[in-house]
Design a protein around this motif. Structure first.
Motif, PDB file in Angstrom:
ATOM      1  N   THR A   8      54.275 -11.865 -82.365  1.00  0.00           N
ATOM      2  CA  THR A   8      52.975 -12.457 -82.048  1.00  0.00           C
ATOM      3  C   THR A   8      51.820 -11.721 -82.713  1.00  0.00           C
ATOM      4  N   GLU A  45      55.530 -16.359 -84.189  1.00  0.00           N
ATOM      5  CA  GLU A  45      54.472 -16.817 -83.286  1.00  0.00           C
ATOM      6  C   GLU A  45      53.178 -16.052 -83.544  1.00  0.00           C
ATOM      7  N   ARG A  78      50.980 -19.246 -86.033  1.00  0.00           N
ATOM      8  CA  ARG A  78      49.873 -19.771 -85.244  1.00  0.00           C
ATOM      9  C   ARG A  78      48.532 -19.154 -85.684  1.00  0.00           C
TER      10      ARG A  78
END
Length: 284
Positions: A99, A121, A146
């Protein structure tokens, strides 16, 4: 050699005094060779593990050009491994659960020239995330994440060919200001396709490459207008404060002047009374 020094098994097991020196030499040589072989093998293994050992969560191999290839794909990793070999030239971290990329995540990989971070992500990359890779990195894959914006401080002067497709890019003034400061190859920027935009009334269509939007529209115009309005409001506030202070100052001075004037008017009457009394005394 042992048989030459020890003619018979009986002599080696039960040496007589004349053959004692030969018996000691026989066993000393064998022990010395075994010890030397053990030390050499352990040292070699230690050096191999320290410099070229593969990460526990990855697979390593040698490429045709002699570089180390480290594959950590689809391992459900939540962070970049810290035990990557320092001679890695190609690193595949695609298909994981990353992330964020912290600062100095790849600082120990001075030979890295290909990095695949696709299909994760990723929503954030900290400033200095790719520090140390500017001289070597030639290919960077950030597709299918993302990411919504790019910061020059994050890429740190990278001149790599980057794949930036399939990210929900937010086309706004911040991105428009950052784009000219990126040192990526120009073809890489074509992968930045607008998913959302701000301000919304500028008419940016979804799915349009940002390079086309930036060439025709000024996404900072609304921010400039907002800044101008804020400056006008601030200036008006300061002006109102100055006027209020001046009004207060004038009124305060007027009050002081009125009191002083009344005081001055009262002075002659106080001086006339002694004169009248002196005149009456003279007449008497």
């Amino acid at each position: 050699m042992v048989q030459g020094l020890c003619p018979s098994r009986r002599v080696c097991l039960y040496p007589t005094m004349p053959l004692l020196a030969e018996w000691l030499l026989c066993h000393s040589l064998v022990a010395c060779l075994l010890l030397h072989s053990l030390v050499l093998s352990s040292t070699t293994a230690g050096l191999h593990g320290a410099n070229t050992g593969c990460s526990e969560s990855c697979y390593c191999s040698e490429s045709a050009d002699g570089g180390r290839v480290v594959r950590c794909s689809n391992m459900r990793l939540a962070e970049v491994p810290r035990d990557l070999p320092n001679d890695t030239r190609r690193l595949y971290l695609d298909g994981n659960l990353l992330t964020t990329i912290p600062a100095d995540a790849f600082a120990g990989l001075p030979l890295l020239n290909e990095l695949d971070l696709s299909h994760n992500e990723l929503t954030q990359m900290e400033p200095g995330a790719f520090r140390g890779l500017v001289p070597s990195l030639r290919s960077l894959d950030l597709s299918s994440n993302r990411l919504t914006t790019l910061e020059p401080e994050v890429l740190g002067g990278l001149r790599a060919q980057a794949n930036l497709t399939h990210n929900p890019w937010h086309c706004d003034c911040r991105l428009q200001v950052a784009m000219p400061r990126l040192d990526l190859e120009p073809a890489s920027l074509a992968g930045v396709v607008c998913h959302t935009s701000e301000p919304k009334d500028v008419g940016v269509d979804t799915g349009v490459p940002f390079v086309m939007v930036a060439a025709d529209l000024d996404l900072c115009a609304g921010l400039k207008r907002t800044t101008d309005v804020a400056m006008l409001v601030t200036m008006f506030g300061w002006f109102a404060m100055v006027i209020s202070y001046l009004v207060y100052y004038v009124r305060h001075n007027q009050e002081d002047a009125r009191r002083h004037l009344e005081y001055l008017k009262s002075l002659p009457s106080k001086l006339d009374r002694p004169e009248e009394s002196s005149t009456l005394s003279t007449m008497v």
